[in-house]
Design a protein around this motif. Structure first.
Motif, PDB file in Angstrom:
ATOM      1  N   LYS A 161      20.674  14.894  53.534  1.00 41.91           N
ATOM      2  CA  LYS A 161      20.498  13.498  53.932  1.00 41.91           C
ATOM      3  C   LYS A 161      19.629  13.407  55.193  1.00 41.91           C
ATOM      4  CE  LYS A 161      23.632   9.995  54.594  1.00 41.91           C
ATOM      5  NZ  LYS A 161      24.875  10.047  55.331  1.00 41.91           N
ATOM      6  N   ASP A 162      19.931  14.252  56.167  1.00 42.45           N
ATOM      7  CA  ASP A 162      19.155  14.214  57.415  1.00 42.45           C
ATOM      8  C   ASP A 162      17.740  14.756  57.214  1.00 42.45           C
ATOM      9  OD1 ASP A 162      21.189  13.014  58.734  1.00 42.45           O
ATOM     10  OD2 ASP A 162      22.057  14.888  59.501  1.00 42.45           O
ATOM     11  N   THR A 163      17.630  15.763  56.373  1.00 38.12           N
ATOM     12  CA  THR A 163      16.290  16.310  56.102  1.00 38.12           C
ATOM     13  C   THR A 163      15.415  15.214  55.498  1.00 38.12           C
ATOM     14  OG1 THR A 163      17.320  18.444  55.660  1.00 38.12           O
ATOM     15  CG2 THR A 163      15.051  18.186  54.916  1.00 38.12           C
ATOM     16  N   LYS A 164      16.000  14.495  54.564  1.00 42.56           N
ATOM     17  CA  LYS A 164      15.268  13.422  53.884  1.00 42.56           C
ATOM     18  C   LYS A 164      14.810  12.358  54.905  1.00 42.56           C
ATOM     19  CE  LYS A 164      13.965  10.898  50.293  1.00 42.56           C
ATOM     20  NZ  LYS A 164      12.841  11.252  49.451  1.00 42.56           N
ATOM     21  N   LYS A 165      15.687  12.083  55.866  1.00 41.00           N
ATOM     22  CA  LYS A 165      15.323  11.089  56.885  1.00 41.00           C
ATOM     23  C   LYS A 165      14.067  11.501  57.643  1.00 41.00           C
ATOM     24  CE  LYS A 165      19.869   9.519  58.203  1.00 41.00           C
ATOM     25  NZ  LYS A 165      20.898  10.073  59.070  1.00 41.00           N
ATOM     26  N   PHE A 166      13.907  12.811  57.816  1.00 38.16           N
ATOM     27  CA  PHE A 166      12.762  13.292  58.581  1.00 38.16           C
ATOM     28  C   PHE A 166      11.553  13.631  57.705  1.00 38.16           C
ATOM     29  CE2 PHE A 166      16.120  14.139  61.732  1.00 38.16           C
ATOM     30  CZ  PHE A 166      15.530  13.543  62.840  1.00 38.16           C
ATOM     31  N   ALA A 167      11.642  13.310  56.414  1.00 42.03           N
ATOM     32  CA  ALA A 167      10.562  13.743  55.511  1.00 42.03           C
ATOM     33  C   ALA A 167       9.210  13.176  55.937  1.00 42.03           C
ATOM     34  CB  ALA A 167      10.885  13.343  54.075  1.00 42.03           C
ATOM     35  N   ASP A 168       9.181  11.893  56.256  1.00 39.22           N
ATOM     36  CA  ASP A 168       7.894  11.303  56.651  1.00 39.22           C
ATOM     37  C   ASP A 168       7.413  11.885  57.984  1.00 39.22           C
ATOM     38  OD1 ASP A 168       7.374   9.780  54.445  1.00 39.22           O
ATOM     39  OD2 ASP A 168       8.577   8.081  55.157  1.00 39.22           O
ATOM     40  N   HIS A 169       8.373  12.142  58.863  1.00 32.90           N
ATOM     41  CA  HIS A 169       8.047  12.755  60.148  1.00 32.90           C
ATOM     42  C   HIS A 169       7.382  14.129  59.925  1.00 32.90           C
ATOM     43  CE1 HIS A 169       8.911  14.083  64.339  1.00 32.90           C
ATOM     44  NE2 HIS A 169       9.186  15.241  63.752  1.00 32.90           N
ATOM     45  N   VAL A 170       7.977  14.925  59.031  1.00 32.43           N
ATOM     46  CA  VAL A 170       7.426  16.259  58.767  1.00 32.43           C
ATOM     47  C   VAL A 170       6.031  16.135  58.155  1.00 32.43           C
ATOM     48  CG1 VAL A 170       7.692  18.359  57.362  1.00 32.43           C
ATOM     49  CG2 VAL A 170       9.665  17.392  58.557  1.00 32.43           C
ATOM     50  N   ARG A 171       5.873  15.193  57.225  1.00 31.05           N
ATOM     51  CA  ARG A 171       4.560  15.025  56.586  1.00 31.05           C
ATOM     52  C   ARG A 171       3.522  14.563  57.610  1.00 31.05           C
ATOM     53  NH1 ARG A 171       7.315  13.829  51.542  1.00 31.05           N
ATOM     54  NH2 ARG A 171       8.002  11.866  52.419  1.00 31.05           N
ATOM     55  N   LYS A 172       3.941  13.606  58.463  1.00 30.85           N
ATOM     56  CA  LYS A 172       2.991  13.060  59.430  1.00 30.85           C
ATOM     57  C   LYS A 172       2.521  14.157  60.399  1.00 30.85           C
ATOM     58  CE  LYS A 172       2.891   9.790  63.201  1.00 30.85           C
ATOM     59  NZ  LYS A 172       3.813   9.198  64.142  1.00 30.85           N
ATOM     60  N   HIS A 173       3.497  14.876  60.964  1.00 30.05           N
ATOM     61  CA  HIS A 173       3.114  15.893  61.940  1.00 30.05           C
ATOM     62  C   HIS A 173       2.507  17.114  61.246  1.00 30.05           C
ATOM     63  CE1 HIS A 173       4.505  13.809  65.497  1.00 30.05           C
ATOM     64  NE2 HIS A 173       5.406  13.276  64.691  1.00 30.05           N
ATOM     65  N   SER A 200      13.921  22.098  53.534  1.00 29.94           N
ATOM     66  CA  SER A 200      14.825  22.676  54.524  1.00 29.94           C
ATOM     67  C   SER A 200      14.226  22.385  55.886  1.00 29.94           C
ATOM     68  CB  SER A 200      15.025  24.168  54.267  1.00 29.94           C
ATOM     69  OG  SER A 200      14.312  24.947  55.153  1.00 29.94           O
ATOM     70  N   LEU A 201      15.080  21.995  56.802  1.00 29.32           N
ATOM     71  CA  LEU A 201      14.599  21.627  58.135  1.00 29.32           C
ATOM     72  C   LEU A 201      15.679  22.023  59.128  1.00 29.32           C
ATOM     73  CD1 LEU A 201      12.266  20.152  59.588  1.00 29.32           C
ATOM     74  CD2 LEU A 201      13.543  18.017  59.316  1.00 29.32           C
ATOM     75  N   PHE A 202      15.229  22.550  60.255  1.00 24.92           N
ATOM     76  CA  PHE A 202      16.180  23.014  61.265  1.00 24.92           C
ATOM     77  C   PHE A 202      16.115  22.086  62.465  1.00 24.92           C
ATOM     78  CE2 PHE A 202      15.287  26.504  58.504  1.00 24.92           C
ATOM     79  CZ  PHE A 202      16.516  27.145  58.379  1.00 24.92           C
ATOM     80  N   SER A 203      17.294  21.730  62.997  1.00 25.41           N
ATOM     81  CA  SER A 203      17.327  20.722  64.062  1.00 25.41           C
ATOM     82  C   SER A 203      16.469  21.146  65.255  1.00 25.41           C
ATOM     83  CB  SER A 203      18.762  20.446  64.485  1.00 25.41           C
ATOM     84  OG  SER A 203      19.379  21.650  64.852  1.00 25.41           O
ATOM     85  N   GLU A 204      16.383  22.455  65.508  1.00 25.90           N
ATOM     86  CA  GLU A 204      15.646  22.939  66.680  1.00 25.90           C
ATOM     87  C   GLU A 204      14.138  22.725  66.559  1.00 25.90           C
ATOM     88  OE1 GLU A 204      17.876  24.523  64.964  1.00 25.90           O
ATOM     89  OE2 GLU A 204      19.421  25.334  66.284  1.00 25.90           O
ATOM     90  N   THR A 205      13.642  22.520  65.343  1.00 28.00           N
ATOM     91  CA  THR A 205      12.176  22.475  65.203  1.00 28.00           C
ATOM     92  C   THR A 205      11.660  21.099  64.778  1.00 28.00           C
ATOM     93  OG1 THR A 205      12.434  23.293  62.956  1.00 28.00           O
ATOM     94  CG2 THR A 205      11.899  24.925  64.626  1.00 28.00           C
ATOM     95  N   ILE A 206      12.484  20.079  64.931  1.00 28.20           N
ATOM     96  CA  ILE A 206      12.028  18.756  64.493  1.00 28.20           C
ATOM     97  C   ILE A 206      10.867  18.265  65.357  1.00 28.20           C
ATOM     98  CG2 ILE A 206      12.677  16.326  64.227  1.00 28.20           C
ATOM     99  CD1 ILE A 206      15.497  17.314  63.597  1.00 28.20           C
ATOM    100  N   HIS A 207      11.037  18.418  66.670  1.00 29.24           N
ATOM    101  CA  HIS A 207       9.995  17.880  67.545  1.00 29.24           C
ATOM    102  C   HIS A 207       9.073  18.995  67.998  1.00 29.24           C
ATOM    103  CE1 HIS A 207      11.839  14.055  67.215  1.00 29.24           C
ATOM    104  NE2 HIS A 207      13.004  14.626  67.457  1.00 29.24           N
ATOM    105  N   GLN A 208       7.825  18.833  67.667  1.00 22.63           N
ATOM    106  CA  GLN A 208       6.880  19.930  67.893  1.00 22.63           C
ATOM    107  C   GLN A 208       5.643  19.460  68.623  1.00 22.63           C
ATOM    108  OE1 GLN A 208       5.983  22.149  64.377  1.00 22.63           O
ATOM    109  NE2 GLN A 208       7.966  23.078  64.754  1.00 22.63           N
ATOM    110  N   ASN A 209       4.993  20.435  69.234  1.00 23.32           N
ATOM    111  CA  ASN A 209       3.708  20.159  69.850  1.00 23.32           C
ATOM    112  C   ASN A 209       2.631  20.432  68.789  1.00 23.32           C
ATOM    113  OD1 ASN A 209       1.270  20.386  71.098  1.00 23.32           O
ATOM    114  ND2 ASN A 209       2.020  21.620  72.822  1.00 23.32           N
TER     115      ASN A 209
END
Ligand code: GLU
Ligand code: MG
Length: 658
Positions: A13-25, A384-393
């Motif tokens: 559920k949380d991974t899905k929430k960040f799907a657009d974020h992952v695609r954008k970055h 698959s997404l890990f909480s530690e790597t959501i926000h990246q440079n």
């Protein structure tokens, strides 16, 4: 198997929430790499192979062969050894999906010398010995490069035996394969769970059963506790499987090449694409699943189904409401488009892509076909997404890009250079199945590496419409495809205009032929593709031999290469058996086989035992690979080393000059 971030995996559920974020970055990260590195050039050929090794335990008293779940333990020891002897350790190790698999590569890539080709087999041998050295061989533990373990998913087929039912298998809900046998790295279990949750039901794999004289007709699989979902999904005359491990637990061999620049990488990607089905068929090694002979011979469609995370809407079973696209293929499958502008006319299948991302990539200067390729990969969610790597440079990191890239498991992979590294643009050739012996695995790898040199040097063009490559991928997996299949292939003699690369110090006369335009394609047998047609296509091996005559090659390497080519030639002609054909024949000729498609524990044990003896060289198997004696070597000769030293000092001179 891709990105191995460590950390705390998010729920689906949380991974899905960040799907657009992952695609954008991820898109931004790709754009940053592209902008910085598109003009990078002058890289030299470097290449390497990956072999996935299966750990097995044989019990001679009870005549059983089981998958050993020691993968994590073995890996830990091997990684420690690698770390403790950084200068002279031959291999590098990585976890793979199965808790019974370890993956090994040469510690450093090979280079452009012909002699490097002669090191592959010796290095593979060292790797296998290295794994063996940490196993308890007295207990019957061994390493076998089966592509598919014959009784994968049968009751009691792991060591130690672990509980297996949909309730304990919380990630997969599988009836047959225990989640406890997945590698313990958090990525793998998370992928398993998220693929199921994203799909909305557990994965469903059906592969046709091999219909032997006593196989029930129709063949109807039975399931523990009369499982309703299974009876619903299982097709008549098919073997049904319901866990990612049935696919991703299958060892394969892959090779990656560094090209001199972006353009060369694109060309190599395109030109190797039509060869994927040919080498899938030639390396076919998977005729038994879940204790049954099946009517297919490769792992490919099985893996595709084993990680198929598409929802019902995406599979076209329900009208689109929550999802964006109907997607024709799983995220593991053959590629959907060529990448060079010249090849665009062969991109004849409808490419589903994210238009916005495509536009952004083109605005950043990427050519249309490459932008379309990445925009196609980006139709997928991260799984698959890990909480530690959501926000990246996005300037420095590429995890979000790699996240999407590395869970698009396609027949070829186009790899941009990693940031802050000396690595260039690379291409990975991914379709081949694992063979039993180091000799065979080396032969397939060396064949492909040499072929890339021949393609580049002679400017060969194997392109056919991508829809025809897809057809060939299906043809390749049929029973006995090597002898009976017909494959679309470029009809005209691929000829060369002009040598365009000086690989291997080649010296040959200037081009003698003109490249023909608008080539036709036609159906050929694998034998014709490899060994040539009377009065027609001259065959890949003949092209390779012409090339070999023009290069500086030492006697030992020539001798080994000759035997590698011979193996492929004889497999293509049917004189030698493919691994799949050999395994099928072994089962069918076993005195206990009842001609009912069932591969019992005892048959599987005998097969494993013989396979182990063949692998270790204590049993001959002329029908599979003849009686080869290569002159493979662990390291470069002093001449080779001198050449490399001279080149690097020449290069230093050039660097000083510019
Ligand atoms: N074993 C998988 C295959 O056979 C590949 C996993 C990976 O990407 O390394 O294709
Ligand atoms: Mg792998």
């Amino acid at each position: 198997m891709g990105l191995l971030t460590l950390g705390s995996p998010l729920s689906w559920k949380d991974t899905k929430k960040f799907a657009d974020h992952v695609r954008k970055h991820g898109t931004q990260q790709l754009i940053n790499i592209y902008r910085r590195l598109k003009d990078r050039h002058g890289d030299v050929l470097k290449w390497g192979d990956e072999v996935e090794y299966m750990l097995v335990v044989m019990d001679a008293d009870n005549k059983t062969a089981r998958l050993s779940l020691k993968g994590n333990e073995v890996l830990e020891i091997l990684e420690r050894r690698e770390k403790e002897s950084p200068s002279d350790y031959p291999a590098t190790w990585r976890p793979e999906y199965g808790g019974f698999i370890v993956e090994g590569s040469p510690v450093r890539p090979y280079g452009h010398l012909m002699e490097h080709l002669n090191m592959v087999e010796a290095n593979m041998r060292l790797r296998r010995e290295e794994i063996l050295s940490v196993l308890d061989q007295e207990r019957g533990e061994t390493v076998i490069t089966f592509t598919a373990f014959p009784r994968v998913g049968c009751p009691g087929s792991t060591d130690p035996e672990v509980e297996c039912n949909p309730t304990v298998n919380t990630a997969s809900h599988s009836l047959f394969f225990p989640d406890a046998a997945i590698n313990h790295h958090p990525r793998f279990r998370t992928l398993t769970r998220n693929i199921r949750e994203r799909r909305g039901e557990k994965v469903c794999i059906n592969t046709p059963v091999f219909k032997d004289i006593n196989t029930p007709k129709p063949f109807r699989d039975t399931f523990p506790n009369d499982d309703i979902e299974a009876s619903w999904h299982a097709k008549d005359d098919h073997i049904y499987m319901d866990h990612m491990a049935f696919g991703m637990g299958c060892p394969c061999i892959q090779c990656t090449f560094q090209a001199c620049d972006l353009g060369e990488a694109l060309r190599l990607y395109d030109q190797l694409t039509p060869l994927c089905p040919i080498f899938l068929a030639l390396s076919a090694a998977a005729p038994v699943y879940r204790g049954y002979l099946v009517d297919t011979e490769c792992r490919f469609n099985i893996i595709a189904q084993s990680v198929d995370c598409r929802t019902r809407e995406e599979r076209g079973l329900e009208p689109l409401k929550n999802d964006r696209f109907v997607i024709p293929k799983s995220r593991y499958d053959s590629i959907d488009c060529y990448l060079t502008p010249e090849a665009e006319k062969y991109n004849d299948i409808d490419l589903i892509l994210d238009q916005d991302i495509c536009q952004q990539l083109q605005d950043a200067g990427m050519d249309r076909p490459l932008a379309r390729h990445f925009a196609h990969l980006f139709i997928r969610d991260p799984i698959s997404l890990f909480s530690e790597t959501i926000h990246q440079n996005d300037e420095q990191e590429t995890d979000h890009f790699e996240n999407i890239q590395s869970t698009n498991w396609q027949s070829m992979r186009f790899k941009p250079p990693p940031p802050n590294s000396t690595i260039g643009w690379r291409v990975e050739f991914r379709p081949m199945e694992a063979q039993l012996t180091d000799f065979e695995n080396a032969a397939y790898v060396v064949f492909i590496v040499l072929l890339t040199r021949v393609i580049l040097t002679y400017n060969l063009n194997f392109l056919i419409p991508i829809s025809k490559v897809d057809e060939n991928m299906q043809e390749a997996q049929k029973r006995d495809a090597v002898r009976q299949g017909l494959f679309w292939f470029s009809e005209c003699l691929p000829v060369f205009k002009k040598p365009n690369a000086d690989w291997f110090y080649s010296e040959y006369n200037d081009g003698c032929f003109e490249q023909e335009e608008d080539k036709e394609y036609t159906k050929m047998t694998i034998n014709e593709i490899i060994n040539g047609q009377a009065g027609g296509f001259q065959g890949l091996v003949s092209l390779m031999n012409s090339y070999l005559e023009t290069v500086d090659i030492d006697v030992d390497t020539r001798c080994s290469v000759q035997q590698y080519l011979m193996l492929i030639q004889k497999r293509a002609s049917g004189e030698l058996m493919t691994t799949a054909r050999w395994i099928r024949a072994f089962v069918q000729n076993h005195p206990k086989y009842k001609s009912d498609s069932v591969v019992s524990e005892e048959i599987a044990y005998d097969l494993t035992k013989v396979a182990d003896e063949i692998t270790k060289g204590v049993r001959a198997c002329p029908e599979l690979f003849g009686t080869p004696r290569t002159r493979t070597k662990v390291s470069l000769s002093s001449v080779g080393q001198k050449k490399l030293r001279k080149e690097s000092s020449d290069k230093a001179d050039i660097d000083v000059l510019i």
